[in-house]
Design an enzyme around this catalytic site. Structure first.
Site, PDB file in Angstrom:
ATOM      1  N   THR A 298     -77.173   8.584 -29.610  1.00 17.62           N
ATOM      2  CA  THR A 298     -76.799   8.011 -28.308  1.00 17.62           C
ATOM      3  C   THR A 298     -76.856   9.104 -27.242  1.00 17.62           C
ATOM      4  O   THR A 298     -77.437   8.916 -26.162  1.00 17.62           O
ATOM      5  CB  THR A 298     -75.375   7.411 -28.364  1.00 17.62           C
ATOM      6  OG1 THR A 298     -75.348   6.394 -29.365  1.00 17.62           O
ATOM      7  CG2 THR A 298     -74.976   6.820 -27.038  1.00 17.62           C
ATOM      8  N   GLN A 328     -78.103   1.242 -28.741  1.00 20.17           N
ATOM      9  CA  GLN A 328     -77.653   2.224 -27.744  1.00 20.17           C
ATOM     10  C   GLN A 328     -78.846   2.937 -27.117  1.00 20.17           C
ATOM     11  O   GLN A 328     -79.682   3.496 -27.840  1.00 20.17           O
ATOM     12  CB  GLN A 328     -76.730   3.259 -28.393  1.00 20.17           C
ATOM     13  CG  GLN A 328     -75.468   2.654 -29.008  1.00 20.17           C
ATOM     14  CD  GLN A 328     -75.609   2.411 -30.491  1.00 20.17           C
ATOM     15  OE1 GLN A 328     -76.628   1.885 -30.953  1.00 20.17           O
ATOM     16  NE2 GLN A 328     -74.596   2.787 -31.265  1.00 20.17           N
ATOM     17  N   GLN A 350     -77.235  -1.759 -23.733  1.00 19.43           N
ATOM     18  CA  GLN A 350     -76.064  -1.163 -24.383  1.00 19.43           C
ATOM     19  C   GLN A 350     -75.997   0.326 -24.055  1.00 19.43           C
ATOM     20  O   GLN A 350     -76.998   1.043 -24.181  1.00 19.43           O
ATOM     21  CB  GLN A 350     -76.144  -1.352 -25.906  1.00 19.43           C
ATOM     22  CG  GLN A 350     -74.925  -0.818 -26.642  1.00 19.43           C
ATOM     23  CD  GLN A 350     -74.914  -1.177 -28.119  1.00 19.43           C
ATOM     24  OE1 GLN A 350     -75.751  -1.924 -28.604  1.00 19.43           O
ATOM     25  NE2 GLN A 350     -73.956  -0.630 -28.850  1.00 19.43           N
ATOM     26  N   ASP A 351     -74.812   0.791 -23.612  1.00 20.07           N
ATOM     27  CA  ASP A 351     -74.576   2.211 -23.325  1.00 20.07           C
ATOM     28  C   ASP A 351     -75.440   2.756 -22.180  1.00 20.07           C
ATOM     29  O   ASP A 351     -75.994   3.850 -22.266  1.00 20.07           O
ATOM     30  CB  ASP A 351     -74.808   3.065 -24.586  1.00 20.07           C
ATOM     31  CG  ASP A 351     -73.731   2.868 -25.634  1.00 20.07           C
ATOM     32  OD1 ASP A 351     -72.854   2.020 -25.426  1.00 20.07           O
ATOM     33  OD2 ASP A 351     -73.780   3.556 -26.667  1.00 20.07           O
ATOM     34  N   ASP A 372     -70.517  -1.949 -23.677  1.00 16.92           N
ATOM     35  CA  ASP A 372     -69.988  -0.586 -23.483  1.00 16.92           C
ATOM     36  C   ASP A 372     -70.833   0.203 -22.488  1.00 16.92           C
ATOM     37  O   ASP A 372     -71.091   1.388 -22.674  1.00 16.92           O
ATOM     38  CB  ASP A 372     -69.969   0.171 -24.827  1.00 16.92           C
ATOM     39  CG  ASP A 372     -69.179  -0.552 -25.907  1.00 16.92           C
ATOM     40  OD1 ASP A 372     -68.362  -1.418 -25.570  1.00 16.92           O
ATOM     41  OD2 ASP A 372     -69.397  -0.246 -27.093  1.00 16.92           O
ATOM     42  N   ARG A 440     -62.972  -2.095 -23.920  1.00 17.45           N
ATOM     43  CA  ARG A 440     -62.386  -2.035 -25.265  1.00 17.45           C
ATOM     44  C   ARG A 440     -62.192  -0.563 -25.631  1.00 17.45           C
ATOM     45  O   ARG A 440     -62.921   0.313 -25.134  1.00 17.45           O
ATOM     46  CB  ARG A 440     -63.258  -2.756 -26.292  1.00 17.45           C
ATOM     47  CG  ARG A 440     -64.669  -2.196 -26.456  1.00 17.45           C
ATOM     48  CD  ARG A 440     -65.403  -2.950 -27.546  1.00 17.45           C
ATOM     49  NE  ARG A 440     -66.746  -2.399 -27.774  1.00 17.45           N
ATOM     50  CZ  ARG A 440     -67.454  -2.605 -28.886  1.00 17.45           C
ATOM     51  NH1 ARG A 440     -66.940  -3.316 -29.870  1.00 17.45           N
ATOM     52  NH2 ARG A 440     -68.660  -2.090 -29.016  1.00 17.45           N
ATOM     53  N   TRP A 442     -62.653   2.660 -27.310  1.00 20.35           N
ATOM     54  CA  TRP A 442     -63.524   3.412 -28.206  1.00 20.35           C
ATOM     55  C   TRP A 442     -62.716   4.478 -28.949  1.00 20.35           C
ATOM     56  O   TRP A 442     -62.928   4.739 -30.114  1.00 20.35           O
ATOM     57  CB  TRP A 442     -64.663   4.037 -27.395  1.00 20.35           C
ATOM     58  CG  TRP A 442     -65.673   4.771 -28.215  1.00 20.35           C
ATOM     59  CD1 TRP A 442     -65.891   4.655 -29.559  1.00 20.35           C
ATOM     60  CD2 TRP A 442     -66.623   5.726 -27.747  1.00 20.35           C
ATOM     61  NE1 TRP A 442     -66.919   5.484 -29.955  1.00 20.35           N
ATOM     62  CE2 TRP A 442     -67.384   6.149 -28.866  1.00 20.35           C
ATOM     63  CE3 TRP A 442     -66.912   6.277 -26.497  1.00 20.35           C
ATOM     64  CZ2 TRP A 442     -68.404   7.085 -28.761  1.00 20.35           C
ATOM     65  CZ3 TRP A 442     -67.936   7.195 -26.395  1.00 20.35           C
ATOM     66  CH2 TRP A 442     -68.670   7.594 -27.512  1.00 20.35           C
TER      67      TRP A 442
END
Length: 535
Positions: A298, A328, A350-351, A372, A440, A442
């Site tokens: 990532t 990611q 994502q990410d 996220d 959320r 992590w």
């Protein structure tokens, strides 16, 4: 005979003196050990503190908390250098590309941890103390975050067992940094609030030349990048590489003319005060397509990886086009202290945006993503930004933030202020088919606030989501909402976790403003970027 008596007497005196000296030395050593133990017992990790302090080459006995923190950082630095040396020898053990990718990240991250600890130690050791307690907490927070990021990369590529010995070699370093943060937090608590909020408009490290340069409406570029060959370079990285070789690290402006630049760029941690100016986020686009499913961690999937302090970007889009199916895939990763992104866009799924570490400010930016997509462990404020939630893969839910504070004394958190949360065009026609949450946890001490934001109807009434359907961190996190408005702003049906707060006190909300969370009044005026210091 007389000589023999004299010799025997002399020998007896020497032996007696030696015994006295050894006894005194032993008492001194015992006294120091006792004092060290007393200090260490006040920390979250007393055992590694005792062991590492007693085996350090530094034999000073701390008299005050400031001395103790300095010694703790010194010992952490010694251990970090050893851990980095151990990690550097691991290359010969790499048997495949995922192992090498994870190892490469870890080596870079450990190098950055050594850099942050050195920076902290030098700042604290200077007679004229050019480093505040707030600075020290920021740099120590980053040093600790780096070590955790090494572990996360190995999980991304399923090589945790391979990286485990390297990560484990840093356990003492993590605990020593954690101790340093705990002491620093106590010192900050004792300080007047003016330390973080009452700086002069421009800090001492910003020269008069920089102030005039950054206040100007049109900025003269040191280098020009153009796809058509009309500038000094055709790629952004070529300009950054030349900038990294300059002798004086004053503000260096790179103008990136309109065009789509398909490259992955990096601003290394010694390449400070870089400013990238585009022709607006519509016309200057830097784009890549690395992803975890494509073989990157990532961390290393980032189209742009920014580590050099004092980075500014204006009028640029950072994009990752790997797509939703590739997992990611980061558009921009920033670990740059005192960094600013003004009128920029960040596009991914994502990410999308990795706010990795240190103090960051985003103003009038657009952030697009699904899961996220604003994540990391920086102290960061988003102000007057628009967050666009995109259509995810079938069966997925959208989560805007995943904050990664993993130590209760890190001064990190994500603050979203005077901004908007809306559905992107691809989600609008089917907004009711997908659930969207504000965040959320992590990591255990995850910290996020939304203040005075417009929340459109796409946000689920519960507001926040558990980490993978577990009870993880629900009492240790801090999630807050303050005076939000719009169709989804009601907190009536929000989660009932111990760590969730409907903030009613302006005083409590103020701790997440530009002035407090990132000490913005000390450095943002010098950038020429507009900002609101308080609520």
């Amino acid at each position: 005979m007389t000589m023999k008596i004299t010799y025997t007497l002399l020998l007896s005196i020497l032996i007696f003196s030696s015994l006295i000296f050894q006894t005194a030395l032993s008492r001194s050593h015992h006294h120091r050990s006792s004092r060290i133990r007393t200090w260490c017992n006040k920390t979250p990790h007393p055992e590694p503190c005792n062991y590492c302090m007693s085996h350090s080459r530094h034999r000073l006995t701390p008299k005050h908390s400031t001395d103790f923190r300095k010694l703790m950082v010194q010992v952490a630095l010694e251990r970090a250098v050893n851990a980095k040396s151990y990690a550097s020898q691991f290359e010969q053990n790499c048997e495949n590309e995922p192992q090498k990718a994870a190892w490469t990240d870890c080596l870079k991250l450990f190098d950055n941890t050594v850099h942050q600890l050195n920076r902290t130690l030098q700042g604290l050791a200077t007679k004229h103390k050019n480093c505040t307690n707030f600075d020290a907490q920021t740099w120590l927070s980053a040093a600790l975050t780096n070590i955790h990021t090494c572990r996360d990369g190995s999980k991304d590529l399923n090589v945790s067992d391979f990286i485990a010995p390297i990560y484990t070699s840093n356990n003492n370093v993590s605990e020593l940094i954690s101790n340093s943060l705990a002491i620093g937090s106590q010192l900050l608590d004792k300080e007047d609030q003016k330390t973080t909020e009452g700086y002069e408009s421009y800090p001492s490290w910003v020269s008069n030349h920089d102030r005039r340069l950054l206040a100007a409406s049109s900025i003269k570029a040191n280098l020009v990048v153009a796809k058509d060959g009309s500038g000094h370079f055709r790629t952004v990285q070529a300009a950054l590489d030349l900038a990294a070789k300059r002798k004086r690290m004053t503000r260096f402006v790179i103008y990136v003319k309109k065009g789509v630049y398909r490259e992955n760029i990096e601003v290394i941690n010694t390449n400070t005060n870089i400013m990238l100016v585009g022709d607006s986020l519509r016309y200057t686009i830097i784009t890549g397509s690395r992803s975890v499913k494509g073989g990157s961690t990532t961390y290393n999937s980032a189209t742009a990886g920014i580590d050099g302090p004092g980075f500014i970007a204006r009028g640029i889009t950072f994009s990752n086009t790997a797509g939703a199916l590739k997992g990611q895939a980061v558009a921009l990763r920033s670990g740059s202290d005192l960094s600013v992104f003004y009128r920029c866009a960040f596009q991914g799924y994502q990410d999308t945006l990795m706010v990795h570490s240190q103090r960051q400010f985003y103003r009038e930016c657009y952030i697009y993503g699904t899961i996220d997509f604003i994540f990391g462990n920086a102290a960061v404020v988003f102000q007057s930004c628009i967050i666009y939630v995109r259509r995810p893969i079938e069966g997925q839910v959208n989560v805007i933030t995943a904050q990664a504070r993993n130590d209760p004394f890190q001064n990190t958190g994500i603050s979203i202020h005077n901004s908007q949360v809306r559905a992107a065009p691809d989600l609008q026609p089917m907004v009711s088919a997908y659930k969207t949450y504000l965040g959320r946890p992590w990591m255990k001490y995850s910290r996020v606030v939304f203040m005075k934001c417009y929340l459109d109807s796409l946000v689920d009434p519960a507001g926040w989501l558990e980490w993978q359907r577990t009870k993880f961190a629900l009492s240790t996190l801090y999630y807050g909402e303050y005076q939000n408005f719009g169709p989804a702003s009601s907190t009536r049906y929000r989660v009932k976790w111990p760590g969730f707060h409907v903030i009613t006190s302006a005083n409590e909300a103020t701790s997440f403003t530009v002035g407090s969370l990132i000490a913005g009044r000390s450095w943002l005026p010098a950038t020429g970027v507009p900002f609101t210091s308080g609520l």
